[in-house]
Design an enzyme around this catalytic site. Structure first.
Site, PDB file in Angstrom:
ATOM      1  N   LYS A  14       0.855  -1.205   0.000  1.00 31.74           N
ATOM      2  CA  LYS A  14       0.000   0.000   0.000  1.00 31.74           C
ATOM      3  C   LYS A  14       0.889   1.252   0.000  1.00 31.74           C
ATOM      4  O   LYS A  14       0.612   2.213  -0.717  1.00 31.74           O
ATOM      5  CB  LYS A  14      -0.932  -0.006   1.220  1.00 31.74           C
ATOM      6  CG  LYS A  14      -2.093  -0.981   1.031  1.00 31.74           C
ATOM      7  CD  LYS A  14      -2.843  -1.293   2.307  1.00 31.74           C
ATOM      8  CE  LYS A  14      -3.816  -2.434   2.057  1.00 31.74           C
ATOM      9  NZ  LYS A  14      -4.471  -2.943   3.263  1.00 31.74           N
ATOM     10  N   GLN A  56      -4.786  -1.612   9.458  1.00 25.50           N
ATOM     11  CA  GLN A  56      -4.627  -2.962   8.897  1.00 25.50           C
ATOM     12  C   GLN A  56      -5.176  -4.002   9.875  1.00 25.50           C
ATOM     13  O   GLN A  56      -4.783  -4.039  11.033  1.00 25.50           O
ATOM     14  CB  GLN A  56      -3.134  -3.218   8.604  1.00 25.50           C
ATOM     15  CG  GLN A  56      -2.862  -4.529   7.884  1.00 25.50           C
ATOM     16  CD  GLN A  56      -3.447  -4.570   6.482  1.00 25.50           C
ATOM     17  OE1 GLN A  56      -3.316  -3.628   5.708  1.00 25.50           O
ATOM     18  NE2 GLN A  56      -4.109  -5.668   6.148  1.00 25.50           N
ATOM     19  N   ASP A  75     -11.260   2.816   3.655  1.00 26.14           N
ATOM     20  CA  ASP A  75     -11.483   1.369   3.564  1.00 26.14           C
ATOM     21  C   ASP A  75     -12.977   1.049   3.558  1.00 26.14           C
ATOM     22  O   ASP A  75     -13.369  -0.077   3.259  1.00 26.14           O
ATOM     23  CB  ASP A  75     -10.827   0.683   4.779  1.00 26.14           C
ATOM     24  CG  ASP A  75      -9.792  -0.346   4.375  1.00 26.14           C
ATOM     25  OD1 ASP A  75      -9.677  -0.628   3.167  1.00 26.14           O
ATOM     26  OD2 ASP A  75      -9.108  -0.869   5.277  1.00 26.14           O
TER      27      ASP A  75
END
Ligand code: NDP
Length: 289
Positions: free
Chosen positions: A53, A97, A120
Site C-alpha cells: 500500500k 490494517q 477502507d
C-alpha cells in the site's frame, strides 16, 4: 471459451488515472493527498500488505504516513493515534490494517475513524451510507469488483446477480452495490440450500467464500460473468504451493462468457481502489469537484 477479465491491466490503468488526478489535485490544493496506514504487531501477511500500500501510494504521487506500533500497544494508545490522524489536515484517508491483536476491540478502533477519512469503507457509517444510497466510501474489494463488472457489461440494470458470501467487507457491500445498479440480488452463504441451482440462475456470479475452487463450471448459466474474489493457497506438489480462487477456473471458462483469474483478477483492484478512495477523500475535504 470465456474471456479472461484482466484485473491487473484494469488496475494499472486506474492507478494511472489516479496519479493524473493527484497531479491536478496538487496544482489546486498545493499539497498531495495523504494516506495514513496503521499496523499493530508483526503479522507477516499484514506487513506485506502495508508495504505494498505504501509503495502504491508513493507511485501515485500521494503522501504515505506509516504508523507501526508494537503488538502490545494498548487500545487507548491506538485510539489516541486515530484521534490525532482524524485531526491532522495532511491526512485524507486512514486505514487500520486488520486483524488487530486480540486484546484490542477491532470494532471500537474502526468506529473511531472519521467517516470522511474512512477510505477502507469499514465503519458502520460508511456501510449505512452505502445501504441508504448516500455518498460515502465503499470497501475497496467490492468496489473493484463493481468496476470490473461495469467495464465488461456496461449497464447492469435488470441482471440477476448471485453473491456467495455475506461478510461485512466483501459480500454485503457487494450486494448493496449491485442493488444500487438495479440488479436482482441474491446473497448465498453456508446455509444456502442447493447452491449450484441458485448460482445457475445468475447472469453475474461473485464468489467470496474462501473455499478453493468450490464453484464449478456446471453450476454456471451459459454466458455468465464470474468474479472470483477468493484467495486460497493450496499445495501444488513437490512441496510447492499456489494461489487459487473460489471458482474452478478451467471448468468455468468452458461455460461462462468472462471470468476473473486468481491471481491477476480482483486482487490488484483492491489497492487501486484504495488509492481511488483516498483521492476522492482529499477532493471532498478540499471541496474540489
Ligand atoms: P469470510 O470468511 O468473512 O466470509 C466467507 C463467507 O462465505 C461467509 O459468508 C460464509 O457463510 C460463506 N461460506 C463459507 N462456506 C460456504 C459454503 N460451503 N457455501 C456457501 N457459502 C459459504 O471471508 P471474506 O469475505 O473476508 O473473504 C472471502 C474470500 O475472499 C477469502 O478467500 C479471502 O481471502 C478473499 N478476499 C480477497 C480480497 C482481495 O483483495 N481479492 C479481499 C478480501 C477477501 P456464513 O456467513 O454462513 O458463515
Amino acid at each position: 471459451m470465456a474471456e479472461i477479465i484482466d484485473g491487473k491491466a484494469f488496475a494499472a490503468s486506474l492507478r494511472a488515472d489516479v496519479a493524473t488526478g493527484v497531479g491536478a489535485f496538487g496544482a489546486t490544493a498545493g499539497r498531495a493527498p495523504g494516506l495514513a496506514v496503521v499496523l499493530v504487531g508483526e503479522d507477516p501477511a499484514s506487513a506485506v500488505y502495508v508495504r505494498s500500500k505504501h509503495k502504491a501510494c508513493v507511485a501515485a504521487g500521494m503522501e504515505s504516513f506509516e504508523h507501526r506500533l508494537p503488538a502490545n500497544t494498548a487500545e487507548a494508545e491506538l485510539l489516541a493515534l486515530i484521534d490525532r490522524l482524524n485531526a491532522d489536515p495532511a491526512v485524507d484517508g486512514i486505514l487500520v490494517q486488520l486483524p488487530l491483536p486480540k486484546h484490542i476491540d477491532e470494532l471500537k478502533v474502526i468506529e473511531a475513524i472519521d467517516p470522511d477519512k474512512d477510505v477502507d469503507g469499514f465503519t458502520i457509517g460508511s456501510a449505512g451510507r452505502l445501504a441508504t444510497g448516500q455518498d460515502g466510501f465503499v470497501a475497496c474489494t467490492p468496489l473493484g469488483c463493481l468496476m470490473l463488472l461495469k467495464d465488461r457489461l456496461g449497464d447492469l440494470s435488470g441482471k440477476s446477480a448471485v453473491i456467495i458470501g455475506r461478510s461485512n467487507i466483501v459480500g454485503k457491500p457487494m450486494a448493496m452495490l449491485l442493488l444500487r445498479e438495479s440488479c436482482t440480488v441474491t446473497i448465498a452463504h453456508s446455509r444456502t440450500q442447493d447452491l449450484p441451482a441458485v448460482v445457475r440462475g445468475a447472469d453475474i456470479v461473485v464468489a467470496a467464500v474462501g473455499r478453493p475452487e468450490m464453484v464449478k463450471g456446471d453450476w454456471l448459466k451459459a454466458g455468465a460473468t464470474v468474479i472470483d474474489v477468493g484467495i486460497n493457497r493450496v499445495a501444488a506438489g513437490e512441496g510447492k504451493t499456489k494461489l487459487v480462487g473460489d471458482v474452478d477456473f478451467a471448468s468455468a471458462m468452458e461455460v461462462a462468457s468472462a471470468v476473473t483469474p486468481v491471481p491477476g483478477g480482483v486482487g490488484p483492484m483492491t489497492i487501486a481502489c484504495l488509492l481511488h478512495n483516498t483521492l476522492q477523500a482529499a477532493k471532498r475535504r478540499e471541496k474540489i469537484a
